[in-house]
Scaffold this motif. Sequence first.
Motif, PDB file in Angstrom:
ATOM      1  N   THR A   4      -0.053 -13.836 -16.560  1.00  0.00           N
ATOM      2  CA  THR A   4      -0.344 -13.445 -15.178  1.00  0.00           C
ATOM      3  C   THR A   4       0.715 -14.056 -14.284  1.00  0.00           C
ATOM      4  O   THR A   4       0.924 -15.262 -14.327  1.00  0.00           O
ATOM      5  CB  THR A   4      -1.686 -14.016 -14.684  1.00  0.00           C
ATOM      6  N   PRO A   5       1.362 -13.227 -13.479  1.00  0.00           N
ATOM      7  CA  PRO A   5       2.322 -13.803 -12.548  1.00  0.00           C
ATOM      8  C   PRO A   5       1.597 -14.625 -11.492  1.00  0.00           C
ATOM      9  O   PRO A   5       0.426 -14.371 -11.210  1.00  0.00           O
ATOM     10  CB  PRO A   5       2.999 -12.587 -11.927  1.00  0.00           C
ATOM     11  N   ILE A   6       2.294 -15.615 -10.948  1.00  0.00           N
ATOM     12  CA  ILE A   6       1.688 -16.404  -9.879  1.00  0.00           C
ATOM     13  C   ILE A   6       1.507 -15.540  -8.635  1.00  0.00           C
ATOM     14  O   ILE A   6       0.441 -15.501  -8.031  1.00  0.00           O
ATOM     15  CB  ILE A   6       2.566 -17.624  -9.556  1.00  0.00           C
ATOM     16  N   LEU A   7       2.553 -14.840  -8.288  1.00  0.00           N
ATOM     17  CA  LEU A   7       2.467 -13.979  -7.109  1.00  0.00           C
ATOM     18  C   LEU A   7       2.933 -12.593  -7.509  1.00  0.00           C
ATOM     19  O   LEU A   7       3.982 -12.429  -8.128  1.00  0.00           O
ATOM     20  CB  LEU A   7       3.355 -14.541  -5.989  1.00  0.00           C
ATOM     21  N   ARG A   8       2.111 -11.614  -7.157  1.00  0.00           N
ATOM     22  CA  ARG A   8       2.437 -10.252  -7.551  1.00  0.00           C
ATOM     23  C   ARG A   8       2.354  -9.344  -6.332  1.00  0.00           C
ATOM     24  O   ARG A   8       1.358  -9.333  -5.605  1.00  0.00           O
ATOM     25  CB  ARG A   8       1.405  -9.816  -8.598  1.00  0.00           C
ATOM     26  N   VAL A   9       3.414  -8.622  -6.094  1.00  0.00           N
ATOM     27  CA  VAL A   9       3.501  -7.718  -4.952  1.00  0.00           C
ATOM     28  C   VAL A   9       3.558  -6.303  -5.496  1.00  0.00           C
ATOM     29  O   VAL A   9       4.405  -5.994  -6.332  1.00  0.00           O
ATOM     30  CB  VAL A   9       4.783  -8.001  -4.129  1.00  0.00           C
ATOM     31  N   GLU A  10       2.609  -5.466  -5.053  1.00  0.00           N
ATOM     32  CA  GLU A  10       2.524  -4.138  -5.646  1.00  0.00           C
ATOM     33  C   GLU A  10       2.577  -3.073  -4.570  1.00  0.00           C
ATOM     34  O   GLU A  10       1.698  -3.000  -3.711  1.00  0.00           O
ATOM     35  CB  GLU A  10       1.186  -4.032  -6.389  1.00  0.00           C
ATOM     36  N   ASN A  11       3.617  -2.262  -4.595  1.00  0.00           N
ATOM     37  CA  ASN A  11       3.742  -1.107  -3.700  1.00  0.00           C
ATOM     38  C   ASN A  11       3.472  -1.433  -2.235  1.00  0.00           C
ATOM     39  O   ASN A  11       2.731  -0.724  -1.557  1.00  0.00           O
ATOM     40  CB  ASN A  11       2.769   0.004  -4.127  1.00  0.00           C
ATOM     41  N   VAL A  12       4.075  -2.496  -1.774  1.00  0.00           N
ATOM     42  CA  VAL A  12       3.847  -2.892  -0.387  1.00  0.00           C
ATOM     43  C   VAL A  12       4.739  -2.079   0.558  1.00  0.00           C
ATOM     44  O   VAL A  12       5.943  -1.970   0.343  1.00  0.00           O
ATOM     45  CB  VAL A  12       4.111  -4.401  -0.208  1.00  0.00           C
ATOM     46  N   SER A  13       4.109  -1.497   1.565  1.00  0.00           N
ATOM     47  CA  SER A  13       4.853  -0.730   2.569  1.00  0.00           C
ATOM     48  C   SER A  13       4.527  -1.257   3.956  1.00  0.00           C
ATOM     49  O   SER A  13       3.429  -1.764   4.197  1.00  0.00           O
ATOM     50  CB  SER A  13       4.477   0.754   2.515  1.00  0.00           C
ATOM     51  N   LYS A  14       5.498  -1.124   4.828  1.00  0.00           N
ATOM     52  CA  LYS A  14       5.286  -1.569   6.214  1.00  0.00           C
ATOM     53  C   LYS A  14       6.191  -0.751   7.129  1.00  0.00           C
ATOM     54  O   LYS A  14       7.367  -0.566   6.837  1.00  0.00           O
ATOM     55  CB  LYS A  14       5.664  -3.055   6.339  1.00  0.00           C
ATOM     56  N   SER A  15       5.632  -0.243   8.190  1.00  0.00           N
ATOM     57  CA  SER A  15       6.519   0.378   9.185  1.00  0.00           C
ATOM     58  C   SER A  15       6.238  -0.172  10.567  1.00  0.00           C
ATOM     59  O   SER A  15       5.142  -0.635  10.867  1.00  0.00           O
ATOM     60  CB  SER A  15       6.397   1.905   9.200  1.00  0.00           C
ATOM     61  N   TYR A  16       7.284  -0.156  11.380  1.00  0.00           N
ATOM     62  CA  TYR A  16       7.166  -0.534  12.783  1.00  0.00           C
ATOM     63  C   TYR A  16       7.471   0.688  13.629  1.00  0.00           C
ATOM     64  O   TYR A  16       8.541   1.272  13.483  1.00  0.00           O
ATOM     65  CB  TYR A  16       8.159  -1.648  13.128  1.00  0.00           C
ATOM     66  N   GLY A  18       6.586   3.697  13.478  1.00  0.00           N
ATOM     67  CA  GLY A  18       6.934   4.880  12.702  1.00  0.00           C
ATOM     68  C   GLY A  18       8.179   4.740  11.846  1.00  0.00           C
ATOM     69  O   GLY A  18       8.512   5.637  11.072  1.00  0.00           O
ATOM     70  N   LYS A  19       8.864   3.610  11.965  1.00  0.00           N
ATOM     71  CA  LYS A  19      10.071   3.426  11.150  1.00  0.00           C
ATOM     72  C   LYS A  19       9.721   2.566   9.934  1.00  0.00           C
ATOM     73  O   LYS A  19       9.266   1.439  10.073  1.00  0.00           O
ATOM     74  CB  LYS A  19      11.157   2.745  11.990  1.00  0.00           C
ATOM     75  N   ALA A  20       9.955   3.147   8.735  1.00  0.00           N
ATOM     76  CA  ALA A  20       9.594   2.436   7.512  1.00  0.00           C
ATOM     77  C   ALA A  20      10.567   1.291   7.272  1.00  0.00           C
ATOM     78  O   ALA A  20      11.772   1.492   7.182  1.00  0.00           O
ATOM     79  CB  ALA A  20       9.608   3.389   6.328  1.00  0.00           C
ATOM     80  N   VAL A  56       2.803 -11.187   8.050  1.00  0.00           N
ATOM     81  CA  VAL A  56       2.839  -9.797   8.487  1.00  0.00           C
ATOM     82  C   VAL A  56       1.898  -9.071   7.539  1.00  0.00           C
ATOM     83  O   VAL A  56       1.973  -9.270   6.333  1.00  0.00           O
ATOM     84  CB  VAL A  56       4.266  -9.228   8.379  1.00  0.00           C
ATOM     85  N   THR A  57       0.976  -8.288   8.101  1.00  0.00           N
ATOM     86  CA  THR A  57       0.030  -7.582   7.236  1.00  0.00           C
ATOM     87  C   THR A  57       0.649  -6.257   6.793  1.00  0.00           C
ATOM     88  O   THR A  57       1.043  -5.456   7.635  1.00  0.00           O
ATOM     89  CB  THR A  57      -1.277  -7.309   7.989  1.00  0.00           C
ATOM     90  N   PRO A  58       0.755  -6.036   5.490  1.00  0.00           N
ATOM     91  CA  PRO A  58       1.337  -4.773   5.021  1.00  0.00           C
ATOM     92  C   PRO A  58       0.450  -3.598   5.411  1.00  0.00           C
ATOM     93  O   PRO A  58      -0.766  -3.753   5.545  1.00  0.00           O
ATOM     94  CB  PRO A  58       1.357  -4.929   3.494  1.00  0.00           C
ATOM     95  N   ASP A  59       1.069  -2.433   5.601  1.00  0.00           N
ATOM     96  CA  ASP A  59       0.274  -1.231   5.898  1.00  0.00           C
ATOM     97  C   ASP A  59      -0.488  -0.791   4.655  1.00  0.00           C
ATOM     98  O   ASP A  59      -1.604  -0.313   4.740  1.00  0.00           O
ATOM     99  CB  ASP A  59       1.189  -0.094   6.370  1.00  0.00           C
ATOM    100  N   SER A  60       0.158  -0.933   3.506  1.00  0.00           N
ATOM    101  CA  SER A  60      -0.523  -0.578   2.261  1.00  0.00           C
ATOM    102  C   SER A  60       0.092  -1.401   1.139  1.00  0.00           C
ATOM    103  O   SER A  60       1.128  -2.044   1.321  1.00  0.00           O
ATOM    104  CB  SER A  60      -0.356   0.914   1.979  1.00  0.00           C
TER     105      SER A  60
END
Lengths: 251, 222, 223
Positions: A4-16, A18-20, A56-60
């Motif tokens: 198990t990785p310590i920290l795992r980031v999966e498909n994180v998206s963020k836009s400001y 409307g700009k991704a 920063v909270t990811p959008d998804s």
Amino acid sequence: MENTPILRVENVSKSYNGKAVLKSVSLELNAGQHKVLIGPSGGGKSTLLHCMNYLVTPDSGRIQLDGREVNAHSRKELYAFRQQVGMIFQEFNLFDHLTALDNVAIALRKVKGQSRKEAETRAMAELERVGLADRARHYPAELSGGQKQRVSIARALAMDPKVMLLDEPTSALDPELTGEVVSVIRALARSGMTMAMATHQMEFARALADEILFMQGGEIIERGSPAELLAPGAATRTADFCRRLAEMGGD
Amino acid sequence: METLDFLFGRVMPALNEGVVVSIQLIVPSALLGVFFGIVIGTLRVYGTFGLDTAANAYAALFRGTPLVVQLLFLYYGLPNIGIYLEPYGAAVIGFALCSAAYHSEYIRGGLLATRRGQLLASQALGFSTWQSMLSIIVPQAVRRALPGCGNEIIYLIKYSSLAYIVTCMELTGQGKMIATQTFRFSEVFLAVGAYYLLIVTVATFLLRKLEDRLRIPGFGHA
Amino acid sequence: MQHTLDVLIEAVPFLVGGVGTTLLIVIGGMLLGLVLGVPLAVGQVYGNAVTRRAAGLYVWFFRGIPILVLLFLFYYGLFHLIGLNLGAVAAAILVLGMTSAAYQSQIFRGSILSLSQGQFRAASALGMSNAQAIATIILPQALRLSLPGWSNEYSIMLKDSALVFVLGATEIMARTHFVASREYQHMPLYITAALLYFLLTWAGVRSLRTFERKVAIRGYGRT
Ligand SMILES: Nc1ncnc2c1ncn2[C@@H]1O[C@H](COP(=O)(O)OP(=O)(O)O)[C@@H](O)[C@H]1O
Ligand SMILES: [Mg+2]
């Protein structure tokens, strides 16, 4: 369990507006691993690191620590999560009204509920570790940039984080002051701390990284070991970027 | 229902009369105050032969003592030496003198912030000292001082209520009279407050418009 | 001339006797303004739409109405309406304090906004709750930066306190007016009162500057 990785980031998206800024980014940090983010300015490195600490909270997308997903709606979980993920900022962000010692001790007291004495003993030990015991009573305005960054590293370490995120820790420093910060981070890496770091210092990246992630336009467009990506004559974006950095007179 | 009758039938006619007097107090006081404020502020920075000291003392005196004391001095104090002022005259003089002191503070700040190089540059072009003051320095200083001076005018609007203390029957005075006669302080003074809120809100809006109109790109953010 | 001197010799101690009441009103008002002003500022900067709006409305109301009108409104009107029967001094403290809160909140708000966002971020990154970050990191800095504004607010409130005589509180101004009218010696008495206020402004601003130096942090401040 081992895997198990310590920290795992999966498909994180963020836009400001409307700009991704992050487009479905994924990465994993295993225990003791050191990953380095490089790439042009505005590529999304800071945003990614800030998402990894939920500043920063990811959008998804999903972020898991030790295999457990964080419920970003529960403040309690959020605060507990951040305690375990250390963050180093490019501009240090030392608390300007507190001495070096209090900068390190304040979260131990307020967040971890330690007594003043307990917290100060621990804070002193961390300051010693970064070679600043003699500056404990100094205020941030009385420290050099390199010293400030070392205090901020001590401040993060005092929380016993499982992983450290470093956002261009040497970029705001005068060139002659980067050395002291680099050697503190190197020692930290040797001690087995899991780390993700954004940097423009290629020598440093090459020496430290198990894996280099090249970010541009909100995506990781290349990833691999320094040996692969930076092999002499390698036709990678990473190698190309490094040559251009070198031409511009970087290190 | 009865309250509405009271407000519309009794309170508003009186307050409308009062608000006219208030505006007759505010407008000349504001204009005189700004004018004298510019003079005093300029003297404080560029005055010679002790004029700067005198201007500084003036500002300290009027800013360091309450406006009520100044008004009472003008209205009740001056007769001790044979000078009699009408309530209206005493109020306008008091407001203008006092707010000039506050304006001078902002003008002074604006002048000090206008770099010395500007004066040198205009003199290098052959402007006389007076010409450089009038066409180069003061226009810059006034722009810098505008937010502060605007604020001071808002204060003046509110402090114009003090004219009531020297028996000038403006908005607050009219309100006090009806309230005392009818013992309905809450309704009457809420209505009086609403009038002031209206004037202050409109004045704030107009002053912001003026600031926008005088805005120069990139100026004043340094 | 002789009469004037006699009146003054008798009046000065009487006027000075009002200093206590004046200072009580001013200090009480400043402290109430602080206690109400901090949450108002925090509500405006960190609050949600509702708290922002409510705080904004409060500030708009108290900054848009003259002190004199507020004194009449609350002392003779609203306080009675809610069954609060206060003496003139207590009422003055409440009204000046509530008004000052509106102004103080603007001072604090400016100071909070002048801090870099990194301060809050770094506190969050260590796992502090928003309330902890505000209480231990933001406010200690913002309040220090607010001290010059606070000293200004003191001198404004001191002068405003001279209006409280309309409620019959026996502070400096009321005493001055009383003696002046009785003796028909307005001019010398108003000059004396002006001097007294001038001294109090000066002394207060000076003490606050000393305090500012005392709590100053080496190398920290507006640059
Ligand atoms: N709070 C924000 N609001 C709007 N845009 C932002 C914000 N933060 C970052 N961005 C934008 O996101 C992009 C990526 O920025 P950043 O993550 O700082 O990149 P890097 O650290 O790689 O230089 C940039 O175009 C930046 O302007
Ligand atoms: Mg960045």
